[in-house]
Design a protein around this motif. Structure first.
Motif, short mmCIF file in Angstrom:
data_model
loop_
_atom_site.label_atom_id
_atom_site.label_comp_id
_atom_site.label_asym_id
_atom_site.label_seq_id
_atom_site.Cartn_x
_atom_site.Cartn_y
_atom_site.Cartn_z
N LEU A 23 0.82 -1.22 0.00
CA LEU A 23 0.00 0.00 0.00
C LEU A 23 0.85 1.27 0.00
N GLU A 24 1.89 1.30 0.83
CA GLU A 24 2.61 2.54 1.07
C GLU A 24 3.77 2.81 0.12
N VAL A 25 4.41 1.77 -0.38
CA VAL A 25 5.57 2.01 -1.26
C VAL A 25 5.18 2.83 -2.49
N PRO A 26 4.14 2.46 -3.25
CA PRO A 26 3.78 3.28 -4.42
C PRO A 26 3.44 4.72 -4.05
N VAL A 27 2.77 4.90 -2.91
CA VAL A 27 2.38 6.25 -2.50
C VAL A 27 3.63 7.07 -2.18
N MET A 28 4.57 6.50 -1.47
CA MET A 28 5.77 7.25 -1.11
C MET A 28 6.63 7.55 -2.33
N ARG B 24 8.41 12.20 -5.84
CA ARG B 24 8.52 12.93 -7.11
C ARG B 24 7.87 14.30 -7.05
N THR B 25 6.91 14.49 -6.14
CA THR B 25 6.07 15.69 -6.20
C THR B 25 6.18 16.63 -5.00
N VAL B 26 6.55 16.13 -3.85
CA VAL B 26 6.55 16.95 -2.63
C VAL B 26 7.85 17.74 -2.53
N PRO B 27 7.79 19.05 -2.32
CA PRO B 27 9.02 19.85 -2.22
C PRO B 27 9.79 19.54 -0.95
N ALA B 28 11.08 19.84 -0.99
CA ALA B 28 11.98 19.49 0.11
C ALA B 28 11.56 20.11 1.44
N GLU B 29 11.03 21.33 1.42
CA GLU B 29 10.68 21.98 2.68
C GLU B 29 9.55 21.26 3.42
N ARG B 30 8.68 20.56 2.67
CA ARG B 30 7.61 19.81 3.33
C ARG B 30 8.19 18.62 4.09
N THR C 78 13.58 13.52 0.36
CA THR C 78 14.02 14.88 0.02
C THR C 78 14.88 14.88 -1.23
N ALA C 79 15.77 13.90 -1.34
CA ALA C 79 16.69 13.81 -2.48
C ALA C 79 16.06 13.15 -3.70
N GLN C 80 14.81 12.70 -3.57
CA GLN C 80 14.10 12.01 -4.66
C GLN C 80 14.87 10.77 -5.15
N LEU D 292 0.35 13.70 3.22
CA LEU D 292 0.77 14.57 2.12
C LEU D 292 0.16 14.14 0.79
N SER D 293 -0.37 12.93 0.73
CA SER D 293 -1.03 12.46 -0.48
C SER D 293 -2.39 13.12 -0.66
N GLY D 294 -2.96 13.66 0.45
CA GLY D 294 -4.28 14.27 0.39
C GLY D 294 -5.41 13.26 0.38
N ASN D 295 -5.10 11.99 0.57
CA ASN D 295 -6.11 10.93 0.54
C ASN D 295 -6.36 10.44 1.97
N GLN D 296 -7.43 10.93 2.58
CA GLN D 296 -7.72 10.57 3.96
C GLN D 296 -8.15 9.12 4.12
N GLN D 297 -8.78 8.56 3.10
CA GLN D 297 -9.14 7.14 3.17
C GLN D 297 -7.88 6.28 3.24
#
Length: 283
Positions: A162-167, A172-178, A263-265, A215-220
Motif C-alpha cells: 500500500l505505502e511504497v507506491p504512495v511514497m 517525485r512531487t513533494v518539495p523538500a521543505e515539506r 528529500t533527495a528524490q 501529504l497524499s491528500g487521501n484521507q481514506q
C-alpha cells in the motif's frame, strides 16, 4: 523491522488509577434560567397594543399571568470522552505489555483500575475486539489476542504494497521543505526509542507515518494505513523482549534515512527503505 510497539491525534492515555473526567452528569440548571415554553394559548393571551386590560374595564387590577419556567435539558454525559480516554489507556497498556496475550481481563476489574464504571471499559473493549486486539469471552471478559509471527508478516506485506507506491509518488512531487517539516516527528521516535519506551514509541511511530501519508491528500488511504499499522503493533509477540530497545533505535534511524531519501528524490532508496522498515528485508 517494524513489528514492535502500537490516532496520531489520539487522546493521551491516563495512568492506572488516575480518575477520568466527564463521567458524572452535571445537575440541572436552576429553575427560571431557561426560556419559557410558548403555547398557542399563551400566544393568544399576549397583550395587543390598544387592547383594554381588565383594570381599565373596571374589573380591578388584572392578575399577573402565571408562567412556569421549563427546566433546561441535562448536560449530556461525556461518555464518549471517557470511552476515548479508556480506549487510549487500554491501547497504551496493550503495546506496553501490561496486558498479556492470552490472558482474560474482566471489565469490572479494569474499571476499578482506571477509576471509572464498567460501561466505558466494555465499550472500549468492544472497539478493540473490532480491531482484532482482543476476543470476547462470554461471561468472563476479554482475552488479549495472541498474534502469530505469520500474521505480523502478512500485515507488513500489505502495508508495503500500500505505502511504497504512495511514497514513490510523493518523492517525485513533494518539495523538500515539506519533508523538512516532518523532521521533529522523526526525532520524536528516536527520543522514545532511546528511552526504551515502547508505548510512546508506537504513538510517535504512527504519527510519523500518518504525517507522511497525509501529504497524499487521501484521507481514506491514511485511515486504512493507520488501521494496518495499529494491528501490526499489538499484542506483543513472545520472544521480542530481548533486544527490543535496539530494534526501536534501528526503526527510528530508518525514519530519518527515509526523510533524506524522499528529500533527495532517490526512488530506489525510498522503495528499499520502506520494504525493509516493514518486513526487515530488502527483498
Amino acid at each position: 523491522m517494524e513489528q514492535t510497539g502500537a490516532r496520531a491525534g489520539e487522546p493521551s492515555a491516563p495512568s492506572a488509577g488516575e480518575p477520568l473526567t466527564g463521567e458524572s452528569p452535571a445537575g440541572e440548571p436552576p429553575v427560571g434560567e431557561s426560556p419559557v415554553a410558548e403555547s398557542p394559548a399563551g400566544a393568544a393571551r399576549a397583550r395587543v397594543p390598544g387592547q383594554a386590560t381588565g383594570e381599565s374595564r373596571g374589573r380591578g387590577p388584572a392578575r399577573p399571568e402565571r408562567t412556569h419556567a421549563v427546566p433546561g435539558p441535562r448536560r449530556p454525559v461525556r461518555r464518549s470522552s471517557v470511552r476515548g480516554q479508556i480506549l487510549a489507556a487500554l491501547r497504551h497498556a496493550l503495546v506496553g505489555g501490561e496486558l498479556a496475550p492470552g490472558e482474560v481481563y474482566s471489565a469490572p476489574a479494569l474499571a476499578e483500575r482506571f477509576g471509572v464504571s464498567a460501561t466505558p471499559v466494555r465499550e472500549a473493549m468492544q472497539q478493540l475486539a473490532v480491531e482484532g486486539a482482543v476476543e470476547v469471552v462470554p461471561n468472563r471478559g476479554f482475552r488479549i489476542t495472541e498474534r502469530s509471527t505469520r500474521e505480523l508478516a502478512e500485515l507488513a506485506e500489505v502495508r508495503a504494497l500500500l505505502e511504497v507506491p504512495v511514497m514513490l509518488r510523493l518523492a517525485r512531487t513533494v518539495p523538500a521543505e515539506r519533508w523538512a517539516a516532518l523532521r521533529p516527528l522523526a526525532e520524536a521516535t528516536a527520543t522514545a526509542a532511546a528511552g526504551g519506551d515502547l508505548a510512546h514509541y508506537a504513538e510517535s511511530d504512527r504519527a510519523f507515518h500518518g504525517a507522511v501519508l497525509s501529504l497524499s491528500g487521501n484521507q481514506q488511504l491514511v485511515q486504512v494505513a493507520d488501521d494496518l499499522h495499529r494491528r501490526s503493533q499489538w499484542p506483543l509477540v513472545s520472544g521480542l523482549v530481548a533486544g527490543r530497545r535496539a530494534d526501536l533505535l534501528a526503526d527510528a534511524a530508518e525514519h530519518m534515512a527515509l526523510l533524506e531519501a524522499l528529500t533527495a528524490q532517490e526512488l530506489d532508496v525510498v522503495a528499499s527503505l520502506v520494504k525493509e522498515h516493514f518486513t526487515g528485508s530488502e527483498s
